[in-house]
Design a protein around this motif. Structure first.
Motif, PDB file in Angstrom:
ATOM      1  N   ALA A  57       1.288  -4.055  -0.478  1.00 44.01           N
ATOM      2  CA  ALA A  57       0.965  -4.819   0.733  1.00 44.01           C
ATOM      3  C   ALA A  57       0.448  -6.218   0.429  1.00 44.01           C
ATOM      4  CB  ALA A  57      -0.080  -4.060   1.547  1.00 44.01           C
ATOM      5  N   ASP A  59       1.630  -9.084  -0.502  1.00 45.54           N
ATOM      6  CA  ASP A  59       2.317 -10.274   0.012  1.00 45.54           C
ATOM      7  C   ASP A  59       2.720 -10.141   1.472  1.00 45.54           C
ATOM      8  OD1 ASP A  59       2.196 -11.612  -2.455  1.00 45.54           O
ATOM      9  OD2 ASP A  59       3.997 -10.589  -3.173  1.00 45.54           O
ATOM     10  N   GLY A  60       2.186  -9.131   2.141  1.00 50.57           N
ATOM     11  CA  GLY A  60       2.487  -8.936   3.542  1.00 50.57           C
ATOM     12  C   GLY A  60       3.858  -8.351   3.827  1.00 50.57           C
ATOM     13  N   ALA A  63       2.679  -3.242   5.810  1.00 49.78           N
ATOM     14  CA  ALA A  63       1.276  -3.070   6.186  1.00 49.78           C
ATOM     15  C   ALA A  63       0.610  -2.091   5.234  1.00 49.78           C
ATOM     16  CB  ALA A  63       1.183  -2.549   7.616  1.00 49.78           C
TER      17      ALA A  63
END
Length: 274
Positions: A57, A59-60, A63
């Protein structure tokens, strides 16, 4: 990749070429079934999976709560070019066991490799690297030369498979080094001895403290590892694995005597992959 390995050192030029081709062992020591099972358990532990969720998660891309990582397949042994083989030591295998790797997969398809080593009687995850190079090359080597030893020449990030007197390439870097059709074990030994024979522990290169240009001394390398550990601990929240990863990737291998060329690299993705 989060952290890299210390590349194994090459050994004394004075010893190079003294061994006849048949004097080399045709196989590296095998990892036991018990070791593989223990490494798999360490990679599958709840605390490790929690850390993997943060890793995927970061680096986005997914979620944190949705990452849902799981371990895919068995742990595979990862071998690296042996300093004793570089030196031409009689009976030395081409590679030595460096760690066991388990492939983790997130819910969105991201993959990561967990590097696991034995510390005392326990197996511990010491690093997380993006991608699944270790398991992919293990499978490719088994298909190309069944029963052979898959190993890496980390100084040039090349992967090979070796069996008997054959050394075959598994990636583009290896093809550049030995050709698409591979080479003999004796010819490969001559190539690596020429490339690394003057950079082993005790050599003038080693005594100069250059360590591949990334640190002037082993103490400075450890200090950099400690600094990386602190940064990783902050970035990773309260999980200890981030700090352990940063220290183990540099400091633990220094303790094994793998001085010489210290290479800090990122994973290079295969052609066609992002």
């Amino acid at each position: 990749m989060k952290l890299t390995r210390l590349a194994p050192a090459a050994l004394a030029a004075a010893l190079i070429g003294l061994a006849a081709p048949h004097a080399f062992a045709d196989q590296a020591p095998l990892a036991s079934a018990e070791s593989k099972a223990a490494a798999h358990r360490a990679a599958s532990a709840p605390a490790t999976l929690d850390t993997l969720s943060r890793f995927f998660a970061r680096d986005g891309k997914v979620a944190l709560k949705a990452a849902a990582p799981h371990i895919e397949g068995d742990a595979v042994p990862v071998y690296a070019l042996s300093p004793q083989f570089v030196a031409g030591k009689a009976g030395a295998p081409v590679a030595q066991l460096e760690y066991l790797a388990s492939t983790a997969v997130s819910s969105d398809g991201q993959k990561a490799s967990l590097w696991t080593v034995q510390q005392g009687s326990a197996w511990t995850v010491v690093n997380i690297a993006t991608g699944d190079d270790e398991s992919r090359y293990a499978a490719a080597g088994a298909a190309k030369l069944p029963g052979g030893t898959v190993f890496q020449e980390p100084q040039i990030n090349a992967w090979y498979v070796e069996k008997g007197d054959k050394v075959l390439p598994l990636d583009e870097d290896a093809v550049k080094a030995i050709g698409a059709n591979g080479t003999t074990l004796a010819a490969y030994q001559k190539r690596v001895s020429k490339a690394y024979g003057d950079k082993l522990p005790g050599s003038a290169y080693d005594r100069s403290g250059k360590a591949g240009g990334y640190a002037e001394t082993a103490e400075e390398t450890r200090a950099q590892a400690a600094q990386a550990a602190r940064a990783a601990a902050v970035a990773g929240g309260d999980t200890p694995l981030a700090a352990v990863s940063a220290v183990a990737g540099a400091g633990a291998l220094l303790a094994l005597g793998l001085t010489g060329t210290v290479a800090l690299r990122r994973r290079r993705r295969p052609a066609g992959q992002a």
